[in-house]
Design an enzyme around this catalytic site. Structure first.
Site, PDB file in Angstrom:
ATOM      1  N   TYR A  38       2.405  40.375  -4.143  1.00  0.00           N
ATOM      2  CA  TYR A  38       2.252  40.299  -5.596  1.00  0.00           C
ATOM      3  C   TYR A  38       3.455  40.966  -6.253  1.00  0.00           C
ATOM      4  CZ  TYR A  38       0.456  41.403 -10.274  1.00  0.00           C
ATOM      5  OH  TYR A  38       0.306  41.534 -11.635  1.00  0.00           O
ATOM      6  N   HIS A  39       4.012  40.341  -7.282  1.00  0.00           N
ATOM      7  CA  HIS A  39       5.230  40.812  -7.927  1.00  0.00           C
ATOM      8  C   HIS A  39       4.905  41.624  -9.168  1.00  0.00           C
ATOM      9  CE1 HIS A  39       9.301  40.887  -9.439  1.00  0.00           C
ATOM     10  NE2 HIS A  39       9.748  40.079  -8.483  1.00  0.00           N
ATOM     11  N   GLY A  40       5.244  42.918  -9.171  1.00  0.00           N
ATOM     12  CA  GLY A  40       5.057  43.755 -10.341  1.00  0.00           C
ATOM     13  C   GLY A  40       6.143  43.504 -11.371  1.00  0.00           C
ATOM     14  N   SER A  61       7.685  36.425  -2.750  1.00  0.00           N
ATOM     15  CA  SER A  61       6.682  36.545  -3.801  1.00  0.00           C
ATOM     16  C   SER A  61       6.603  35.200  -4.510  1.00  0.00           C
ATOM     17  CB  SER A  61       7.050  37.641  -4.805  1.00  0.00           C
ATOM     18  OG  SER A  61       6.132  37.641  -5.883  1.00  0.00           O
ATOM     19  N   GLU A 104       5.696  35.790 -12.583  1.00  0.00           N
ATOM     20  CA  GLU A 104       4.550  36.695 -12.416  1.00  0.00           C
ATOM     21  C   GLU A 104       4.882  38.074 -12.953  1.00  0.00           C
ATOM     22  OE1 GLU A 104       1.473  36.593  -8.996  1.00  0.00           O
ATOM     23  OE2 GLU A 104       3.080  37.910  -8.309  1.00  0.00           O
TER      24      GLU A 104
END
Length: 353
Positions: free
Chosen positions: A129-131, A196, A202
């Site tokens: 998951y990409h912050g 990702s 995202e």
């Protein structure tokens, strides 16, 4: 004339509690007009807090450029050895990994759970998951290099390769922007590769609700099928509380709070839509970041999804998405809360709900 203390003690409604408290403190410390000092300190906090929150994210970029400067110095120092060594950059990677690992430990108390799921040798595709800023992946790469002695390749967005000065950093840490055939080749060569699927989109659009923004992307799944490698899902708890983007979505909690401040709500909505349009149009992340909070970060690795010759790319992509979502549901409070994440950094336990 009635004394201030008598007024404070005369009744609960005679004088506000904070005013009474200030009068008592004035007598204790022998200072007059203490309320003015308190108001001035509160004013300074109100003025400088936004500046601090906007500056901290760029401190991470500053660290990246410090890393690049170190690599250039290292390169010049060892230029004469380059023709005789196949591992010229190992010393630089170890030094940089140690520095980033130290920053992770001090600022975020960073932990990795499930490190044993990363193979000691052989290929694997890591999907994460990409912050807003993928600082957790920088920390993760450092951990992998220190504890496994392996370099984890990563697929980066095209715009990263256009940032001035970043080319050396990307080369040393084996970043690539594709294409699919190159990713398959790397995995078939026995390396670790991270992707990702949400990418920069995202990073900009997702928010503290941790919604996965992959769209219909399934190229990563086809890469895993073609290379015949397992997929390892990955998620970092509180990554959205460390850094946030103004390009995110607006949910009902924001609307309730913004109803009281209509102008602020209008500005946020306008800029959110604007930044998203700019990214879709030019493929550059124009949305400003804020944060840099020392929240607790924990990276969780899920069970590997083994290679299955009978599964399609669409099915594997959906299966991987469900695995990442399961990690979010299990380990992340929704919506994310900055204060809770800060308290957790200092070992204040809370229940995930």
């Amino acid at each position: 004339m009635i004394d201030k203390n008598q007024t404070c003690g005369a009744g609960q409604d005679s004088m506000p509690y904070m005013t009474c408290l200030i009068h008592v403190l004035e007598e204790w410390f022998g200072v007059e007009q203490l309320e003015d000092y308190v108001n001035f300190a509160n004013y300074l906090l109100w003025v400088f807090t936004p500046l601090i929150l906007l500056i901290l994210p760029y401190f991470t970029i500053f660290l990246l450029y410090l890393t690049i400067i170190f690599l250039h110095i290292y390169k010049r120092k060892n230029v004469l050895r380059e023709a005789y060594s196949h591992n010229l950059w190992d010393g630089a990677r170890k030094t940089v990994a140690t520095l980033w690992d130290g920053h992770a430990a001090v600022w975020h108390g960073y932990e990795v759970h499930g490190m044993e799921k990363i193979p000691e040798e052989g290929p694997a595709l890591i999907i994460f998951y990409h912050g807003a800023i993928p600082i957790d992946f920088y920390y993760f790469m450092a951990k992998i290099f220190i504890h496994k002695g392996r370099t984890c390749r990563v697929v980066a967005d095209h715009f990263v390769f256009k940032i001035p000065g970043f080319s050396l950093l990307l080369d040393v840490f084996c970043a690539l922007h594709g294409p699919r055939e190159k990713c398959v080749e790397i995995l078939r060569s026995g390396h670790l590769l991270a992707i990702s699927p949400g990418g920069v989109r995202e990073a900009l659009i997702s928010d503290e609700t941790y919604n996965i923004v992959w769209g219909n992307r399934k190229g990563f799944a086809q890469v895993a099928i073609d290379a015949k490698v397992p997929i390892i899902p990955m998620f970092t708890q509180n990554i959205r509380e460390g850094f946030r983007s103004l390009g995110g979505t607006i949910h009902w909690r924001m609307l309730v709070s913004c109803f009281l401040e209509f102008i602020l709500c209008f500005r946020f909505f306008f800029y959110s839509r604007l930044f998203r349009w700019l990214y879709e149009k030019f493929r550059y992340p124009f949305a400003p970041m804020y944060g840099g909070f020392p929240v607790k970060l924990r990276t969780y690795l899920g069970d590997p999804i083994p290679y299955d010759p009978k599964i399609t790319a669409e099915e594997l992509a959906e299966k991987t998405k469900d695995a990442v979502q399961a990690l979010i549901d299990k380990h992340q409070r929704i919506p994310g809360n900055i204060m809770s994440a800060l308290l957790e950094r200092f070992h204040w336990k809370r229940k995930i709900s």
